[in-house]
Design an enzyme around this catalytic site. Structure first.
Site, PDB file in Angstrom:
ATOM      1  N   CYS A   1      13.278  24.245   3.432  1.00 35.29           N
ATOM      2  CA  CYS A   1      12.365  24.946   2.525  1.00 35.29           C
ATOM      3  C   CYS A   1      11.577  23.937   1.704  1.00 35.29           C
ATOM      4  O   CYS A   1      11.787  22.737   1.800  1.00 35.29           O
ATOM      5  CB  CYS A   1      13.152  25.851   1.586  1.00 35.29           C
ATOM      6  SG  CYS A   1      14.361  26.867   2.427  1.00 35.29           S
ATOM      7  N   MET A   2      10.680  24.444   0.880  1.00 37.37           N
ATOM      8  CA  MET A   2       9.836  23.553   0.094  1.00 37.37           C
ATOM      9  C   MET A   2      10.686  22.685  -0.841  1.00 37.37           C
ATOM     10  O   MET A   2      10.442  21.498  -0.984  1.00 37.37           O
ATOM     11  CB  MET A   2       8.825  24.370  -0.717  1.00 37.37           C
ATOM     12  CG  MET A   2       7.807  23.488  -1.432  1.00 37.37           C
ATOM     13  SD  MET A   2       6.718  24.433  -2.492  1.00 37.37           S
ATOM     14  CE  MET A   2       5.356  24.758  -1.424  1.00 37.37           C
ATOM     15  N   ASP A   3      11.697  23.280  -1.479  1.00 40.39           N
ATOM     16  CA  ASP A   3      12.436  22.559  -2.500  1.00 40.39           C
ATOM     17  C   ASP A   3      13.918  22.408  -2.193  1.00 40.39           C
ATOM     18  O   ASP A   3      14.646  21.802  -2.967  1.00 40.39           O
ATOM     19  CB  ASP A   3      12.309  23.294  -3.840  1.00 40.39           C
ATOM     20  CG  ASP A   3      10.922  23.839  -4.029  1.00 40.39           C
ATOM     21  OD1 ASP A   3       9.991  23.026  -4.003  1.00 40.39           O
ATOM     22  OD2 ASP A   3      10.770  25.079  -4.136  1.00 40.39           O
TER      23      ASP A   3
ATOM     24  N   HIS B   1      -6.237  -7.694  12.907  1.00 40.13           N
ATOM     25  CA  HIS B   1      -5.030  -6.862  12.955  1.00 40.13           C
ATOM     26  C   HIS B   1      -4.691  -6.577  14.407  1.00 40.13           C
ATOM     27  O   HIS B   1      -5.571  -6.286  15.212  1.00 40.13           O
ATOM     28  CB  HIS B   1      -5.291  -5.561  12.186  1.00 40.13           C
ATOM     29  CG  HIS B   1      -4.050  -4.789  11.862  1.00 40.13           C
ATOM     30  ND1 HIS B   1      -2.926  -5.369  11.325  1.00 40.13           N
ATOM     31  CD2 HIS B   1      -3.765  -3.473  11.990  1.00 40.13           C
ATOM     32  CE1 HIS B   1      -1.996  -4.435  11.136  1.00 40.13           C
ATOM     33  NE2 HIS B   1      -2.484  -3.274  11.535  1.00 40.13           N
TER      34      HIS B   1
ATOM     35  N   TYR C   1      14.766  30.694   5.907  1.00 39.39           N
ATOM     36  CA  TYR C   1      13.589  31.453   6.340  1.00 39.39           C
ATOM     37  C   TYR C   1      13.581  31.743   7.837  1.00 39.39           C
ATOM     38  O   TYR C   1      14.067  30.945   8.628  1.00 39.39           O
ATOM     39  CB  TYR C   1      12.326  30.641   6.038  1.00 39.39           C
ATOM     40  CG  TYR C   1      11.896  30.635   4.606  1.00 39.39           C
ATOM     41  CD1 TYR C   1      11.504  31.818   3.970  1.00 39.39           C
ATOM     42  CD2 TYR C   1      11.837  29.447   3.901  1.00 39.39           C
ATOM     43  CE1 TYR C   1      11.088  31.789   2.649  1.00 39.39           C
ATOM     44  CE2 TYR C   1      11.414  29.408   2.574  1.00 39.39           C
ATOM     45  CZ  TYR C   1      11.043  30.591   1.959  1.00 39.39           C
ATOM     46  OH  TYR C   1      10.630  30.565   0.666  1.00 39.39           O
TER      47      TYR C   1
ATOM     48  N   ARG D   1     -11.001  -0.685  14.813  1.00 42.71           N
ATOM     49  CA  ARG D   1     -10.951   0.093  13.571  1.00 42.71           C
ATOM     50  C   ARG D   1     -11.920  -0.640  12.644  1.00 42.71           C
ATOM     51  O   ARG D   1     -13.079  -0.807  13.015  1.00 42.71           O
ATOM     52  CB  ARG D   1      -9.496   0.118  13.065  1.00 42.71           C
ATOM     53  CG  ARG D   1      -9.213   1.227  12.078  1.00 42.71           C
ATOM     54  CD  ARG D   1      -7.724   1.338  11.752  1.00 42.71           C
ATOM     55  NE  ARG D   1      -7.206   0.129  11.110  1.00 42.71           N
ATOM     56  CZ  ARG D   1      -5.941  -0.018  10.711  1.00 42.71           C
ATOM     57  NH1 ARG D   1      -5.075   0.969  10.885  1.00 42.71           N
ATOM     58  NH2 ARG D   1      -5.536  -1.129  10.139  1.00 42.71           N
TER      59      ARG D   1
ATOM     60  N   LYS E   1       0.844  -1.200   0.000  1.00 38.03           N
ATOM     61  CA  LYS E   1       0.000   0.000   0.000  1.00 38.03           C
ATOM     62  C   LYS E   1       0.883   1.256   0.000  1.00 38.03           C
ATOM     63  O   LYS E   1       2.083   1.175   0.284  1.00 38.03           O
ATOM     64  CB  LYS E   1      -0.908  -0.020   1.239  1.00 38.03           C
ATOM     65  CG  LYS E   1      -0.142  -0.012   2.557  1.00 38.03           C
ATOM     66  CD  LYS E   1      -1.093  -0.255   3.736  1.00 38.03           C
ATOM     67  CE  LYS E   1      -0.323  -0.268   5.041  1.00 38.03           C
ATOM     68  NZ  LYS E   1      -1.165  -0.682   6.172  1.00 38.03           N
TER      69      LYS E   1
ATOM     70  N   ARG F   1       1.143 -10.656   6.944  1.00 36.56           N
ATOM     71  CA  ARG F   1       1.060  -9.473   6.068  1.00 36.56           C
ATOM     72  C   ARG F   1       2.230  -8.549   6.379  1.00 36.56           C
ATOM     73  O   ARG F   1       2.132  -7.669   7.218  1.00 36.56           O
ATOM     74  CB  ARG F   1      -0.252  -8.714   6.317  1.00 36.56           C
ATOM     75  CG  ARG F   1      -1.513  -9.517   6.068  1.00 36.56           C
ATOM     76  CD  ARG F   1      -2.740  -8.635   6.234  1.00 36.56           C
ATOM     77  NE  ARG F   1      -2.797  -7.992   7.531  1.00 36.56           N
ATOM     78  CZ  ARG F   1      -3.378  -8.503   8.605  1.00 36.56           C
ATOM     79  NH1 ARG F   1      -3.968  -9.682   8.557  1.00 36.56           N
ATOM     80  NH2 ARG F   1      -3.376  -7.838   9.744  1.00 36.56           N
TER      81      ARG F   1
HETATM   82  C1  LIG Z   1      -0.459  -1.642   6.858  1.00 33.96           C
HETATM   83  C2  LIG Z   1      -0.991  -2.885   7.304  1.00 33.96           C
HETATM   84  C3  LIG Z   1      -0.154  -4.018   7.448  1.00 33.96           C
HETATM   85  C4  LIG Z   1       1.331  -3.963   7.301  1.00 33.96           C
HETATM   86  O1  LIG Z   1       1.901  -3.468   8.482  1.00 33.96           O
HETATM   87  P1  LIG Z   1       3.466  -3.405   8.718  1.00 33.96           P
HETATM   88  O2  LIG Z   1       3.598  -3.050  10.147  1.00 33.96           O
HETATM   89  O3  LIG Z   1       4.000  -2.373   7.816  1.00 33.96           O
HETATM   90  O4  LIG Z   1       4.016  -4.751   8.421  1.00 33.96           O
HETATM   91  C5  LIG Z   1      -0.766  -5.224   7.748  1.00 33.96           C
HETATM   92  N1  LIG Z   1      -2.104  -5.314   7.934  1.00 33.96           N
HETATM   93  C6  LIG Z   1      -2.913  -4.258   7.840  1.00 33.96           C
HETATM   94  C7  LIG Z   1      -4.371  -4.433   8.064  1.00 33.96           C
HETATM   95  C8  LIG Z   1      -2.390  -3.006   7.538  1.00 33.96           C
HETATM   96  O5  LIG Z   1      -3.201  -1.950   7.454  1.00 33.96           O
END
Ligand SMILES: *Cc1c(COP(=O)(O)O)cnc(C)c1O
Length: 710
Positions: free
Chosen positions: A645-647, A495, A599, A467, A373, A554
């Protein structure tokens, strides 16, 4: 001896092959004798097209073998486009020559379009496409060896309609067979009879990628080649040829020629490849131009009657034209250097090592689901996912529908789980791109079910994070989800909210989450419901609870070789950071004491200072509060001074020797023996690496190092 992985002299030989094709259509030696010309154009030059076909086979092999259909399709599409362009290019000549006249002109046109080519040399394109499709189809079912045997058989059929036609005509039923063929196509030199054998031969060579010594190959090549000439002359002398594209000895001749080319030293050159292709396509036009011009200036004697000068003129003209066009293509495709200003370097070797490290931690049947992601935490989702695909990972998680679509559009294979909420108005995209949606609750399940389109989903359980997910104790709600008949439930996951902490309280809480998850699953199983895949651990879940046995872990942040913080974890592993951030010194300045830098007049110089302005800023994703951090230049630390700064940002290089404009500045990564880690930077900014990396700006370029080689 093993062949090198590179392309040897294949690319330079493309140019020679292109000149041979021109010879084929201009008969350079005709002024010197009919036999000499026959040997050159009807025998020797006949190696050109088989060579091009073998090159295609050689490079397509791995894609066909891996079943990468989309690549094959993209290649065929490119050839079809080139063909379409060529058709239009030669249409004026078609019309001028009076092709496609009369009532049934369109029948001839369709035949030409799909088999013979609309201009004499253009048969190559439909031939190549048809050949690839045939070989692709057969490889799936028969494997390469049998496909090769089949190609030999097709080639034999082709031979008797080509160079050996005189023999075929003596046997009535065979003669009738070829009459049938020639009512459909002008020659047997086409995608069915001639192309497959050379494609598969290129593939066999790629597959073996070894060969005997150059000396042996040369010897065998010379023998085959001499026999090829003898064969051609013999057939010619006995007037057996209907056409002269296919010979028996052409097959071994090409085989050894190709091996020799691979053994020679040469450079892979896109430019040469382009020039050869363009020459192949445009040379008939150059013939017309030379004839027309010679005619105009009454120079026929020199440029047309003298066949050799004619050939040379056409060749030079084709080459110059092709070189010019190729240069134009290159010029148009040129882009500014990706490392000119600020960029991210991704070390794919480190990524592969992390996969191995994490896999070693996993219990027997547990697999990695790669979390890609947020553009793979700033690492580039498509590149990372494709690299993971090549290393046997076939399961991905993304946060949003759009992220999933992006992966599919770029031909990422395997399951892609959308972890977040997808607006029901968009669910047909889930189906279209074969994405697996997370079911976040009962009413959401019912809403998706209403569409009645058989969606792949996974159920999310809320075991304490509060969540997304169905409360793990709401068993009746859960059962109702399983009753939604249009949802194909592929798994159930949860999770963990504090798996990163080793505080006793937090461990307790995590164990409670795990226990809840297990209980709910047991209950579902007791209800005879098919629960599919189970997973609850993310990176810290794996590192701190390595003994849990579910179907997936995951892994996100750990895959990228870092942790969220400088945390202690149970499993001591040496992950390899995958990402580095670099920029350039734009300018070096001497600033007197008592002046302010950047700045807001926040940084005052105490003494004479040397500063360097660096080409990266908060718009590139560096947090603005990193202003007490440092960077690396020439392997040494240089503190960041004043506001970011921004850039741009400004660093103190007073103590560094000889810093100059354009020097490379490392913001995250290694330089010499020094290293700045993502964890350090995140810490300084009061955040975690996940946030730091996922917010890297779209203005940074990407450089991918050490890609996987098949
Ligand atoms: C982002 C996410 C992960 C991955 O988490 P990490 O700590 O980066 O390994 C796994 N499961 C869910 C539901 C997540 O949102």
């Amino acid at each position: 001896m093993r062949l090198k992985n590179d392309t040897g002299a294949l690319d330079p030989f493309r140019l020679i092959a292109a000149f041979l094709v021109i010879a084929n259509h201009t008969s350079p030696l005709l002024s010197f004798g009919e036999n000499a010309d026959f040997i050159l154009t009807r025998i020797i030059a006949r190696t050109a097209v088989p060579f091009f076909l073998m090159v295609s086979g050689y490079f397509l092999y791995k894609y066909i073998k891996n079943g990468d259909n989309s690549y094959i399709l993209a290649f065929c599409k490119k050839m079809a486009l080139l063909y379409a362009f060529s058709i239009i290019l030669f249409l004026p000549l078609n019309l001028y020559a009076g092709h496609y006249k009369g009532e049934n002109w369109w029948i001839t046109f369709i035949k030409d379009l799909f088999i013979d080519g609309t201009f004499y040399h253009l048969w190559y394109f439909p031939g190549l496409i048809l050949g690839i499709l045939i070989v692709r189809l057969c490889m799936r079912r028969l494997g390469l060896q049998l496909t090769f045997l089949l190609s030999i058989f097709l080639y034999l059929l082709g031979l008797f309609g080509d160079s050996y036609y005189g023999i075929a005509t003596q046997i009535t039923f065979i003669d009738t067979f070829y009459d049938g063929i020639f009512s459909i196509t002008d020659y047997t030199r086409n995608g069915l009879f001639m192309v497959p054998i050379f494609l598969t031969m290129g593939m066999l060579i790629y597959q073996g990628r070894k060969s005997s010594s150059l000396k042996n190959n040369l010897l065998l090549f010379i023998v085959s080649f001499v026999l090829l000439v003898v064969e051609g002359l013999w057939l010619h002398a006995h007037s057996l040829q209907r056409h002269d594209s296919m010979y028996i000895m052409l097959v071994p001749t090409m085989y050894y020629l190709f091996l020799i080319l691979l053994q020679l030293n040469g450079k892979s050159s896109k430019n040469l490849r382009n020039i050869a292709t363009i020459m192949y396509i445009i040379h008939p036009w150059m013939i017309v131009v030379v004839r027309f011009t010679a005619d105009l200036f009454k120079l026929e004697h020199l440029f047309i009657v003298n066949s050799f000068v004619h050939y040379l003129t056409v060749s030079v003209l084709s080459f110059v034209m092709a070189a010019f066009l190729s240069w134009g293509i290159k010029w148009r495709k040129q882009t500014p250097s990706p490392t000119g200003r600020a960029w991210i370097e991704i070390d794919l070797q480190a990524l592969r090592e992390n996969i191995e490290i994490l896999r070693k931690l996993l219990p027997g049947n547990t697999k990695l689901m790669a979390v890609v992601k947020a553009n793979a935490y700033g690492h580039g989702a498509v590149k990372v996912a494709k690299e993971l695909n090549k290393n046997g990972i076939n399961s991905f998680a993304v946060a949003t529908l759009a992220e999933g679509i992006q992966l599919r559009k770029n031909r990422v294979k395997g399951e892609i789980l959308v972890l977040g909420y997808t607006n029901p108005q968009d669910i047909r995209f889930l189906k279209r791109y074969r994405l697996t949606q997370t079911i976040i609750g009962l009413s959401y399940a019912r809403e998706l079910n209403k569409y009645g389109i058989g969606l792949d989903v996974q159920v999310k359980l809320d075991t304490g994070m509060h969540r997304l997910g169905v409360d793990a104790s709401q068993l009746t709600e859960l059962k109702r989800i399983y009753r939604c008949q249009h949802l194909k439930i592929k798994g159930i996951y949860s999770h963990l909210s504090v798996s990163d902490s080793l505080e006793p309280e937090d461990i307790n809480s995590t164990n409670e989450q795990i226990a809840k998850y297990n209980q709910t699953i047991e209950w579902l199983q007791s209800q005879q419901l098919r629960i599919g895949r189970r997973h609850i651990q993310a990176s810290y879940g794996l590192l701190n609870y390595p003994d849990l046995q579910y179907d997936y872990v995951r892994a996100g942040i750990a895959l990228y070789g870092i942790l969220s913080n400088n945390d202690e974890v149970v499993s001591k592993v040496e992950l390899k950071p995958v990402l580095a951030i670099k920029a350039r010194v734009a300018m070096v300045k001497h600033v007197p004491p008592g002046e302010f830098v950047s700045y807001g007049r926040t940084y005052e110089t105490k003494e004479m200072m040397i500063t360097a302005v660096v080409t990266i800023g908060y718009a590139d994703g560096l947090p603005r509060n990193l202003n007490h951090g440092h960077v690396l230049i020439h392997g040494q630390k240089a503190p960041i001074i004043g506001r970011i700064c921004m850039d741009q940002l400004i660093v103190d290089v007073t103590d560094l020797a000889n810093v100059q404009t354009n020097d490379i500045v490392t913001i995250i990564g290694k330089d010499g023996s020094e290293r700045i880690t993502s964890e350090e930077v995140a810490n300084k900014c009061g955040t975690i690496t996940n946030e730091l990396l996922s917010r890297l700006g779209s203005r940074l370029n990407y450089i991918y190092k050490n890609p996987f080689f098949h």
